[in-house]
Design a protein around this motif. Structure first.
Motif, PDB file in Angstrom:
ATOM      1  N   THR A  62       0.807  -1.211   0.000  1.00  0.00           N
ATOM      2  CA  THR A  62       0.000   0.000   0.000  1.00  0.00           C
ATOM      3  C   THR A  62       0.840   1.260   0.000  1.00  0.00           C
ATOM      4  O   THR A  62       0.535   2.223  -0.688  1.00  0.00           O
ATOM      5  CB  THR A  62      -0.927   0.003   1.233  1.00  0.00           C
ATOM      6  N   GLN A  63       1.920   1.270   0.773  1.00  0.00           N
ATOM      7  CA  GLN A  63       2.702   2.494   0.867  1.00  0.00           C
ATOM      8  C   GLN A  63       3.333   2.840  -0.462  1.00  0.00           C
ATOM      9  O   GLN A  63       3.420   3.993  -0.841  1.00  0.00           O
ATOM     10  CB  GLN A  63       3.772   2.357   1.950  1.00  0.00           C
ATOM     11  N   THR A  64       3.795   1.827  -1.222  1.00  0.00           N
ATOM     12  CA  THR A  64       4.377   2.110  -2.526  1.00  0.00           C
ATOM     13  C   THR A  64       3.322   2.670  -3.463  1.00  0.00           C
ATOM     14  O   THR A  64       3.563   3.580  -4.228  1.00  0.00           O
ATOM     15  CB  THR A  64       4.983   0.819  -3.119  1.00  0.00           C
ATOM     16  N   GLN A  65       2.131   2.117  -3.405  1.00  0.00           N
ATOM     17  CA  GLN A  65       1.052   2.648  -4.229  1.00  0.00           C
ATOM     18  C   GLN A  65       0.763   4.096  -3.867  1.00  0.00           C
ATOM     19  O   GLN A  65       0.570   4.935  -4.732  1.00  0.00           O
ATOM     20  CB  GLN A  65      -0.231   1.835  -4.024  1.00  0.00           C
ATOM     21  N   SER A  66       0.750   4.397  -2.584  1.00  0.00           N
ATOM     22  CA  SER A  66       0.358   5.722  -2.141  1.00  0.00           C
ATOM     23  C   SER A  66       1.290   6.797  -2.672  1.00  0.00           C
ATOM     24  O   SER A  66       0.864   7.891  -2.989  1.00  0.00           O
ATOM     25  CB  SER A  66       0.334   5.767  -0.612  1.00  0.00           C
ATOM     26  N   SER A  67       2.584   6.474  -2.775  1.00  0.00           N
ATOM     27  CA  SER A  67       3.513   7.500  -3.204  1.00  0.00           C
ATOM     28  C   SER A  67       3.235   7.959  -4.622  1.00  0.00           C
ATOM     29  O   SER A  67       3.554   9.067  -4.995  1.00  0.00           O
ATOM     30  CB  SER A  67       4.956   6.993  -3.079  1.00  0.00           C
ATOM     31  N   THR A  68       2.615   7.105  -5.425  1.00  0.00           N
ATOM     32  CA  THR A  68       2.338   7.517  -6.794  1.00  0.00           C
ATOM     33  C   THR A  68       1.200   8.513  -6.863  1.00  0.00           C
ATOM     34  O   THR A  68       1.009   9.147  -7.891  1.00  0.00           O
ATOM     35  CB  THR A  68       1.979   6.300  -7.667  1.00  0.00           C
ATOM     36  N   THR A  69       0.445   8.659  -5.791  1.00  0.00           N
ATOM     37  CA  THR A  69      -0.667   9.600  -5.852  1.00  0.00           C
ATOM     38  C   THR A  69      -0.183  11.033  -5.970  1.00  0.00           C
ATOM     39  O   THR A  69      -0.958  11.918  -6.293  1.00  0.00           O
ATOM     40  CB  THR A  69      -1.560   9.483  -4.601  1.00  0.00           C
ATOM     41  N   GLY A  70       1.092  11.258  -5.701  1.00  0.00           N
ATOM     42  CA  GLY A  70       1.609  12.613  -5.821  1.00  0.00           C
ATOM     43  C   GLY A  70       1.853  13.045  -7.243  1.00  0.00           C
ATOM     44  O   GLY A  70       2.100  14.208  -7.500  1.00  0.00           O
ATOM     45  N   VAL A  71       1.841  12.113  -8.216  1.00  0.00           N
ATOM     46  CA  VAL A  71       2.115  12.506  -9.596  1.00  0.00           C
ATOM     47  C   VAL A  71       1.018  13.431 -10.092  1.00  0.00           C
ATOM     48  O   VAL A  71      -0.155  13.092 -10.066  1.00  0.00           O
ATOM     49  CB  VAL A  71       2.225  11.268 -10.512  1.00  0.00           C
ATOM     50  N   ARG A  72       1.421  14.604 -10.521  1.00  0.00           N
ATOM     51  CA  ARG A  72       0.448  15.544 -11.074  1.00  0.00           C
ATOM     52  C   ARG A  72       0.240  15.243 -12.539  1.00  0.00           C
ATOM     53  O   ARG A  72       1.184  15.068 -13.285  1.00  0.00           O
ATOM     54  CB  ARG A  72       0.966  16.978 -10.935  1.00  0.00           C
ATOM     55  N   ILE A  73      -0.992  15.157 -12.953  1.00  0.00           N
ATOM     56  CA  ILE A  73      -1.315  15.099 -14.368  1.00  0.00           C
ATOM     57  C   ILE A  73      -2.166  16.328 -14.639  1.00  0.00           C
ATOM     58  O   ILE A  73      -3.383  16.260 -14.778  1.00  0.00           O
ATOM     59  CB  ILE A  73      -2.070  13.806 -14.721  1.00  0.00           C
ATOM     60  N   PRO A  74      -1.534  17.506 -14.646  1.00  0.00           N
ATOM     61  CA  PRO A  74      -2.300  18.739 -14.693  1.00  0.00           C
ATOM     62  C   PRO A  74      -2.763  19.104 -16.076  1.00  0.00           C
ATOM     63  O   PRO A  74      -3.336  20.158 -16.268  1.00  0.00           O
ATOM     64  CB  PRO A  74      -1.291  19.769 -14.184  1.00  0.00           C
ATOM     65  N   GLY A  75      -2.517  18.216 -17.044  1.00  0.00           N
ATOM     66  CA  GLY A  75      -2.894  18.564 -18.396  1.00  0.00           C
ATOM     67  C   GLY A  75      -2.004  19.662 -18.888  1.00  0.00           C
ATOM     68  O   GLY A  75      -0.984  19.429 -19.489  1.00  0.00           O
ATOM     69  N   LEU A  76      -2.374  20.856 -18.598  1.00  0.00           N
ATOM     70  CA  LEU A  76      -1.593  21.998 -19.056  1.00  0.00           C
ATOM     71  C   LEU A  76      -1.148  22.838 -17.880  1.00  0.00           C
ATOM     72  O   LEU A  76      -1.190  24.064 -17.922  1.00  0.00           O
ATOM     73  CB  LEU A  76      -2.408  22.816 -20.054  1.00  0.00           C
ATOM     74  N   ALA A  77      -0.730  22.167 -16.818  1.00  0.00           N
ATOM     75  CA  ALA A  77      -0.144  22.852 -15.664  1.00  0.00           C
ATOM     76  C   ALA A  77      -1.016  23.974 -15.143  1.00  0.00           C
ATOM     77  O   ALA A  77      -0.572  25.065 -14.852  1.00  0.00           O
ATOM     78  CB  ALA A  77       1.239  23.387 -16.008  1.00  0.00           C
ATOM     79  N   VAL A 348       3.824  21.239 -22.214  1.00  0.00           N
ATOM     80  CA  VAL A 348       3.611  20.021 -22.998  1.00  0.00           C
ATOM     81  C   VAL A 348       4.662  18.975 -22.652  1.00  0.00           C
ATOM     82  O   VAL A 348       4.366  17.772 -22.579  1.00  0.00           O
ATOM     83  CB  VAL A 348       3.618  20.353 -24.507  1.00  0.00           C
ATOM     84  N   ALA A 349       5.909  19.415 -22.400  1.00  0.00           N
ATOM     85  CA  ALA A 349       6.958  18.474 -22.007  1.00  0.00           C
ATOM     86  C   ALA A 349       6.624  17.793 -20.685  1.00  0.00           C
ATOM     87  O   ALA A 349       6.947  16.611 -20.471  1.00  0.00           O
ATOM     88  CB  ALA A 349       8.298  19.200 -21.903  1.00  0.00           C
ATOM     89  N   ASN A 350       5.980  18.529 -19.771  1.00  0.00           N
ATOM     90  CA  ASN A 350       5.574  17.932 -18.499  1.00  0.00           C
ATOM     91  C   ASN A 350       4.566  16.807 -18.726  1.00  0.00           C
ATOM     92  O   ASN A 350       4.644  15.754 -18.094  1.00  0.00           O
ATOM     93  CB  ASN A 350       4.975  19.005 -17.589  1.00  0.00           C
TER      94      ASN A 350
END
Length: 465
Positions: A62-77, A348-350
């Motif tokens: 679970t803890q490893t999964q949780s850390s991925t929740t921080g990834v931002r997918i803001p589309g266009l920031a 876009v690079a993000n």
């Protein structure tokens, strides 16, 4: 339930067919207006999600999964389409001197070239010269203050931009009257900066007051309706998408079907649908939008490139391998047209790095490291785009190098986000949560629990249960 089918728990064939039967039975017992059933009514979407699940993923700690929740997918920031509307030199006609107008044109050129910090420096010069040449409440000085406040925010300090613009709105009202275009523009931009600082309720009230103050669909009223829909998307994304759909005919009438503002509004509709969980519907609108923007604005137009970047992020959510190719193509064209360090290229690079992280995490980490350098140099470390990139880099470091390496990065990003965006901003909360995960992994649940509780309390207060 079906993990015994072997390999991919959602592999095509019997497993998916059996799940489809179960979902059909459940949907028959759920009212069509119940939002809980919506993700399962779009068969293509849930089947893509189901067929991408692996047994290994289900048994990951679970803890490893949780850390991925921080990834931002803001589309266009954080882009919401309003920049095209609010940065259109609406103040220039009110400058009372040829030299001041020349400076304003120079500022617009710097902005279009992706140099917001340089645009702000010239805006400071414009304001100084206007105040030297004209009375303090002259229309030209108020217009120069408009430009200075706007570029203060575009250069990264949105909270200061909000403060400057709210004070300007009061001075415009007392000097020019409540109905003067500069007064209404100041209120419009005040609302936009409130929204950027996550003061959603205040922004909605200000947008609504602007709409109610005029019976005409003039430029400010149209933009206020649009801004109100964007603000609503933070509360009810599905209703926001409907409001933008209702607004589009008036925008097309005022600006034309193929105008940049019309395309930007259509893109905000796509983003609202995405936020509401309607990925398939969002894609169905995005695909012809890209086609039309490419045909009428050109494949290399900055708005076309931004839409293409967001589209790549959308396709990622359906676990489509096309998403990486789309993201790489959009990034390649941004670099060719705008250069490596243009803000639109960074945005876009993000998206490309987010997509790439699923296929080659090390390559994504290297790309984010490069983008942090570019963002800091061109936009400054406190700009929202720079902060999104830095937060994503911290998550990538967390995944590849562990929580000890990531923790100081989270803390540095969180300090700047809290100061610039505010403690209630969604980006700030996202980093706060990622830091809590790192603390959890390093020091245990007792140390992390108060952090999780603080994040949850703030999210509940700002976003609702």
């Amino acid at each position: 339930m079906l993990s015994g089918t072997g390999g991919r728990v959602g592999k095509e064939g019997e497993a998916t067919d059996r799940l489809q039967i179960l979902i059909n039975i459940c949907l028959q017992r759920v009212d069509t207006s119940d939002p809980a059933g919506q993700p399962w009514r779009e068969a293509d979407a849930w089947q893509h999600r189901w067929e991408s699940l692996n047994d290994a993923d289900l048994h990951r700690p679970t803890q490893t999964q949780s850390s991925t929740t921080g990834v931002r997918i803001p589309g266009l920031a954080g882009w919401d389409g309003m920049a095209e509307a609010l940065g259109s030199a609406l103040e220039t006609p009110w400058l009372d001197h040829k030299h001041l107008k020349s400076l304003a044109v120079l500022i617009d050129g710097l902005g279009e070239s992706g140099l917001p910090l340089e645009a702000l420096q010239v805006a400071k010069r414009l304001l100084y010269e206007a105040e030297e040449a004209l009375p303090s409440r002259a229309t030209g000085v108020l217009a120069a203050r408009h430009i200075h406040a706007y570029w203060t925010g575009e250069a990264g300090d949105r909270r200061l931009a909000r403060t400057l613009t709210m004070a300007l709105a009061e001075d415009c009202r007392s000097s020019l009257g409540a109905d003067h275009p500069l007064t209404r523009l100041a209120h419009l931009r005040s609302a936009a900066w409130m929204l950027a600082c996550s003061e959603i309720a205040a922004a909605r009230r200000t947008f609504r007051a602007l709409v109610e103050a005029s019976s005409e669909n003039n430029q400010i009223t149209l933009l206020a309706r649009w801004g109100g829909a964007v603000a609503l998307s933070h509360v009810d994304a599905e209703e926001a998408a409907d409001r933008i759909a209702q607004l589009l005919p008036a925008l097309k009438l005022a600006y034309g079907t193929h105008h940049v503002l019309t395309y930007s509004a259509q893109m905000t509709q796509v983003m609202a649908l995405h936020d509401a969980g309607h990925v398939i519907r969002a894609l169905r609108l995005a695909n012809p939008l890209i086609e039309s923007a490419t045909d009428n604005l050109g494949i290399d137009h900055p708005l076309t490139l931004r839409i293409r970047g967001y589209h790549a992020g959308l396709t990622r959510e359906l676990n489509s391998r096309d998403s990486l190719e789309l993201a790489e193509a959009a990034h390649r064209d941004c670099r060719r047209t705008l250069g490596d360090t243009h803000p639109d290229t960074l945005v876009v690079a993000n998206v490309r790095a987010v997509v790439l992280s699923e296929y080659d995490p090390r390559a994504a980490l290297a790309l984010w490291q490069e983008l942090v350098v570019h963002g800091t140099h061109v936009l400054g470390a406190a700009h929202q785009t720079s902060l999104v990139i830095a937060a994503n880099l911290a998550v990538a470091v967390h995944e590849l190098e562990g929580p000890a390496a990531a923790r100081p990065r989270y803390e540095a990003v969180l300090e700047t986000q809290s100061r610039i965006l505010g403690q209630d901003h969604p980006d700030t909360l996202n980093t706060w949560n990622s830091l809590a995960v790192a603390v959890h992994e390093l020091e245990g649940p007792a140390a992390a629990r108060p952090r999780y509780e603080a994040v949850l309390e703030t999210q509940s207060r700002i976003l609702g249960q």
